[in-house]
Write an enzyme that holds these catalytic residues in place. Structure first.
Site, PDB file in Angstrom:
ATOM      1  N   LYS A 111       0.735  10.999   8.154  1.00 19.32           N
ATOM      2  CA  LYS A 111      -0.515  10.337   8.558  1.00 19.32           C
ATOM      3  C   LYS A 111      -0.250   9.073   9.388  1.00 19.32           C
ATOM      4  O   LYS A 111      -0.867   8.863  10.424  1.00 19.32           O
ATOM      5  CB  LYS A 111      -1.358   9.947   7.325  1.00 19.32           C
ATOM      6  CG  LYS A 111      -1.687  11.094   6.401  1.00 19.32           C
ATOM      7  CD  LYS A 111      -2.491  10.625   5.195  1.00 19.32           C
ATOM      8  CE  LYS A 111      -1.764   9.631   4.306  1.00 19.32           C
ATOM      9  NZ  LYS A 111      -0.538  10.193   3.636  1.00 19.32           N
ATOM     10  N   ARG A 157      -9.244   7.554  -0.650  1.00 17.97           N
ATOM     11  CA  ARG A 157      -8.274   8.238  -1.501  1.00 17.97           C
ATOM     12  C   ARG A 157      -8.899   8.687  -2.811  1.00 17.97           C
ATOM     13  O   ARG A 157      -8.232   9.340  -3.614  1.00 17.97           O
ATOM     14  CB  ARG A 157      -7.149   7.268  -1.826  1.00 17.97           C
ATOM     15  CG  ARG A 157      -5.846   7.519  -1.118  1.00 17.97           C
ATOM     16  CD  ARG A 157      -4.913   6.408  -1.539  1.00 17.97           C
ATOM     17  NE  ARG A 157      -3.535   6.703  -1.381  1.00 17.97           N
ATOM     18  CZ  ARG A 157      -2.826   6.422  -0.291  1.00 17.97           C
ATOM     19  NH1 ARG A 157      -3.399   5.909   0.766  1.00 17.97           N
ATOM     20  NH2 ARG A 157      -1.540   6.676  -0.272  1.00 17.97           N
ATOM     21  N   ARG A 208      12.567   7.948   4.798  1.00 17.28           N
ATOM     22  CA  ARG A 208      11.667   7.099   5.588  1.00 17.28           C
ATOM     23  C   ARG A 208      12.162   5.657   5.696  1.00 17.28           C
ATOM     24  O   ARG A 208      12.603   5.074   4.728  1.00 17.28           O
ATOM     25  CB  ARG A 208      10.272   7.124   4.946  1.00 17.28           C
ATOM     26  CG  ARG A 208       9.316   6.080   5.516  1.00 17.28           C
ATOM     27  CD  ARG A 208       7.893   6.437   5.305  1.00 17.28           C
ATOM     28  NE  ARG A 208       7.460   6.359   3.921  1.00 17.28           N
ATOM     29  CZ  ARG A 208       6.231   6.675   3.537  1.00 17.28           C
ATOM     30  NH1 ARG A 208       5.349   7.110   4.431  1.00 17.28           N
ATOM     31  NH2 ARG A 208       5.893   6.571   2.289  1.00 17.28           N
ATOM     32  N   ARG A 262      10.669   1.208   1.865  1.00 13.89           N
ATOM     33  CA  ARG A 262       9.562   0.723   1.043  1.00 13.89           C
ATOM     34  C   ARG A 262       9.920   0.716  -0.437  1.00 13.89           C
ATOM     35  O   ARG A 262      10.546   1.649  -0.927  1.00 13.89           O
ATOM     36  CB  ARG A 262       8.330   1.599   1.285  1.00 13.89           C
ATOM     37  CG  ARG A 262       7.486   1.098   2.440  1.00 13.89           C
ATOM     38  CD  ARG A 262       6.455   2.085   2.856  1.00 13.89           C
ATOM     39  NE  ARG A 262       5.668   2.623   1.742  1.00 13.89           N
ATOM     40  CZ  ARG A 262       4.658   3.454   1.883  1.00 13.89           C
ATOM     41  NH1 ARG A 262       4.301   3.832   3.099  1.00 13.89           N
ATOM     42  NH2 ARG A 262       4.001   3.903   0.848  1.00 13.89           N
ATOM     43  N   ARG A 267       3.152   9.195  -7.245  1.00 21.57           N
ATOM     44  CA  ARG A 267       2.149   9.152  -6.176  1.00 21.57           C
ATOM     45  C   ARG A 267       1.626  10.549  -5.860  1.00 21.57           C
ATOM     46  O   ARG A 267       0.443  10.719  -5.545  1.00 21.57           O
ATOM     47  CB  ARG A 267       2.734   8.482  -4.927  1.00 21.57           C
ATOM     48  CG  ARG A 267       2.777   6.957  -5.072  1.00 21.57           C
ATOM     49  CD  ARG A 267       3.798   6.314  -4.147  1.00 21.57           C
ATOM     50  NE  ARG A 267       3.566   6.603  -2.756  1.00 21.57           N
ATOM     51  CZ  ARG A 267       4.500   6.524  -1.813  1.00 21.57           C
ATOM     52  NH1 ARG A 267       5.730   6.164  -2.120  1.00 21.57           N
ATOM     53  NH2 ARG A 267       4.208   6.811  -0.569  1.00 21.57           N
TER      54      ARG A 267
HETATM   55  P1  ADP Z   1       2.437   9.231   5.542  1.00 25.63           P
HETATM   56  O1  ADP Z   1       1.822   8.085   6.315  1.00 25.63           O
HETATM   57  O2  ADP Z   1       1.548  10.413   5.467  1.00 25.63           O
HETATM   58  O3  ADP Z   1       2.944   8.800   4.208  1.00 25.63           O
HETATM   59  P2  ADP Z   1       4.634   9.011   7.501  1.00 25.63           P
HETATM   60  O4  ADP Z   1       3.956   9.048   8.824  1.00 25.63           O
HETATM   61  O5  ADP Z   1       5.127   7.711   7.014  1.00 25.63           O
HETATM   62  O6  ADP Z   1       3.711   9.723   6.379  1.00 25.63           O
HETATM   63  O7  ADP Z   1       5.857  10.050   7.569  1.00 25.63           O
HETATM   64  C1  ADP Z   1       6.778  10.183   6.492  1.00 25.63           C
HETATM   65  C2  ADP Z   1       8.211  10.306   7.040  1.00 25.63           C
HETATM   66  O8  ADP Z   1       8.359  11.558   7.689  1.00 25.63           O
HETATM   67  C3  ADP Z   1       8.597   9.246   8.063  1.00 25.63           C
HETATM   68  O9  ADP Z   1       9.943   8.892   7.863  1.00 25.63           O
HETATM   69  C4  ADP Z   1       8.389   9.946   9.398  1.00 25.63           C
HETATM   70  O10 ADP Z   1       9.285   9.443  10.398  1.00 25.63           O
HETATM   71  C5  ADP Z   1       8.699  11.401   9.055  1.00 25.63           C
HETATM   72  N1  ADP Z   1       7.857  12.366   9.806  1.00 25.63           N
HETATM   73  C6  ADP Z   1       6.552  12.238  10.158  1.00 25.63           C
HETATM   74  N2  ADP Z   1       6.108  13.345  10.794  1.00 25.63           N
HETATM   75  C7  ADP Z   1       7.159  14.216  10.827  1.00 25.63           C
HETATM   76  C8  ADP Z   1       7.332  15.549  11.356  1.00 25.63           C
HETATM   77  N3  ADP Z   1       6.334  16.211  11.960  1.00 25.63           N
HETATM   78  N4  ADP Z   1       8.546  16.120  11.183  1.00 25.63           N
HETATM   79  C9  ADP Z   1       9.563  15.465  10.575  1.00 25.63           C
HETATM   80  N5  ADP Z   1       9.455  14.214  10.063  1.00 25.63           N
HETATM   81  C10 ADP Z   1       8.273  13.579  10.186  1.00 25.63           C
HETATM   82  P1  ADP Z   2       1.543   7.002   1.566  1.00 25.90           P
HETATM   83  O1  ADP Z   2       0.556   7.618   2.485  1.00 25.90           O
HETATM   84  O2  ADP Z   2       2.950   7.166   2.021  1.00 25.90           O
HETATM   85  O3  ADP Z   2       1.335   7.384   0.144  1.00 25.90           O
HETATM   86  P2  ADP Z   2       0.288   4.335   1.847  1.00 25.90           P
HETATM   87  O4  ADP Z   2       1.005   3.322   2.642  1.00 25.90           O
HETATM   88  O5  ADP Z   2      -0.939   4.922   2.399  1.00 25.90           O
HETATM   89  O6  ADP Z   2       1.371   5.436   1.477  1.00 25.90           O
HETATM   90  O7  ADP Z   2      -0.071   3.728   0.408  1.00 25.90           O
HETATM   91  C1  ADP Z   2       0.885   3.065  -0.385  1.00 25.90           C
HETATM   92  C2  ADP Z   2       0.238   2.566  -1.664  1.00 25.90           C
HETATM   93  O8  ADP Z   2      -0.791   1.600  -1.354  1.00 25.90           O
HETATM   94  C3  ADP Z   2      -0.469   3.612  -2.508  1.00 25.90           C
HETATM   95  O9  ADP Z   2       0.427   4.280  -3.388  1.00 25.90           O
HETATM   96  C4  ADP Z   2      -1.490   2.758  -3.275  1.00 25.90           C
HETATM   97  O10 ADP Z   2      -0.889   2.039  -4.328  1.00 25.90           O
HETATM   98  C5  ADP Z   2      -1.907   1.737  -2.217  1.00 25.90           C
HETATM   99  N1  ADP Z   2      -3.078   2.203  -1.432  1.00 25.90           N
HETATM  100  C6  ADP Z   2      -3.102   2.478  -0.106  1.00 25.90           C
HETATM  101  N2  ADP Z   2      -4.318   2.904   0.272  1.00 25.90           N
HETATM  102  C7  ADP Z   2      -5.083   2.917  -0.848  1.00 25.90           C
HETATM  103  C8  ADP Z   2      -6.431   3.294  -1.126  1.00 25.90           C
HETATM  104  N3  ADP Z   2      -7.258   3.758  -0.171  1.00 25.90           N
HETATM  105  N4  ADP Z   2      -6.868   3.172  -2.420  1.00 25.90           N
HETATM  106  C9  ADP Z   2      -6.075   2.723  -3.389  1.00 25.90           C
HETATM  107  N5  ADP Z   2      -4.797   2.367  -3.199  1.00 25.90           N
HETATM  108  C10 ADP Z   2      -4.290   2.457  -1.938  1.00 25.90           C
END
Ligand code: ADP
Ligand code: ADP
Ligand code: ZN
Length: 221
Positions: free
Chosen positions: A19, A94, A133, A165, A176
C-alpha cells in the site's frame, strides 16, 4: 485529463501488501497527496509528542491505535486545503468504526469515496515482504533488501539513512496479521456492498501493480 478529476481513494490490504509503495507512486502520477496514518503516527513518535508516546504503546505490540484518535487525525488532514482536490488514504480505515466515521465526514461535505483499491496478496508473501522492508528515516520511501534494493546499501536515494521499523519483527508482524484479519478484512464486504471496491493482484512487480492500480482508478470516470 487526470488533473481535472477528483480522486478520494482508500488503499486496503495486509501489512506488507504494498500500500505504501503504491500510494507514493500514485501520489506522483495523480498529483494528489497520499495520507498514511502509519507515517503520521511514526512522525509523531519521532517528534516525541504526547500523541507519539501514546501511539507507540499500541504500535509496538502490533495493536491498533484507538479509533477516536485516528479519526480526529485523518479528519483534520483531509479537511485541509492540500486535500481539496482529493486524497489517497493508506492504512485508513482499518476498522468498521473508522469506515463509518469516514463516510460521515465525507457526507457532511457532500462528497463520497470514489474507489477502494484492495491489494490482494497471500499472507506468507506479505510476511516475506515485511521481513526485508527498510524505510528512509527522512522521506519515508520504502525499500526491500531483495525485491527493491536501495542504490547504495543502507542509504535512500535522498541520501538519508534507512532503518527497520520497530514493529516489523516477526512476532509483532504475526500479531498485526491477526488484527488485520479480525478488524480490517470485514471492510471488504462493507465497501463491496457500496460497489466501489476494486481488487488488484498485488503479487506482480511494483511497476505492474502500479499499472493495474492506475487502470482501476481511471476506468469509467
Ligand atoms: P504496506 O504499506 O502495505 O505495509 P509496503 O509498501 O511497505 O507495504 O511494502 C512492503 C515491502 O514490500 C517493502 O519492503 C516494499 O519495498 C516491498 N514491495 C512492495 N511492493 C512490492 C512488489 N510488488 N513486489 C515485491 N516487493 C514489494
Ligand atoms: P502496515 O500497513 O505495514 O501494517 P502501517 O504503517 O499502516 O503499517 O501501520 C503501522 C501501525 O500503526 C499499525 O500496526 C497500528 O498500530 C498503527 N496504525 C496505523 N494506521 C492505523 C489506523 N487507521 N487505525 C489504528 N491504528 C493504526
Ligand atoms: Zn529518503
Amino acid at each position: 485529463m487526470v488533473g481535472e478529476r477528483e480522486f478520494r481513494v482508500v488503499l486496503l490490504g495486509l501489512p506488507g501488501a504494498g500500500k505504501g509503495t503504491q500510494g507514493k507512486l500514485l501520489q506522483q502520477t495523480l498529483g494528489i497527496p497520499t495520507i498514511s496514518t502509519g507515517d503520521m503516527l511514526r512522525e509523531a513518535m519521532n517528534s516525541g509528542s504526547e500523541l507519539g508516546r501514546m501511539a507507540r504503546s499500541y504500535m509496538q505490540k502490533g495493536e491498533l491505535v484507538p479509533d477516536s484518535v485516528i479519526v480526529r487525525m485523518v479528519e483534520e488532514t483531509i479537511g485541509s486545503e492540500r486535500c481539496a482536490k482529493g486524497f489517497i488514504l493508506d492504512g485508513f480505515p482499518r476498522t468498521y468504526e473508522q469506515a463509518k466515521a469516514l463516510d460521515g465526514v465525507l457526507e457532511a461535505w457532500g462528497k463520497t469515496l470514489t474507489k477502494v483499491l484492495y491489494f490482494n496478496l497471500p499472507e506468507e508473501e506479505a510476511v516475506r515482504r515485511i521481513s526485508g522492508r527498510m524505510a528512509c528515516k527522512s522521506c519515508q520511501r520504502m525499500y526491500h533488501n531483495l525485491f527493491n534494493p536501495p542504490p547504495t546499501s543502507g542509504r535512500c536515494e535522498c541520501g538519508a539513512e534507512l532503518g527497520i521499523r520497530e514493529d516489523d519483527k516477526e512476532e509483532t508482524v504475526r500479531k498485526r496479521v491477526v488484527v488485520y484479519r479480525s478488524q480490517t478484512l470485514p471492510l471488504l464486504e462493507y465497501y463491496g456492498q457500496k460497489e466501489i471496491l476494486c481488487a488488484i493482484d498485488a503479487s506482480p512487480t511494483i511497476e505492474n501493480v502500479q499499472k493495474e492500480a492506475l487502470k482501476a482508478l481511471c476506468a469509467n470516470a
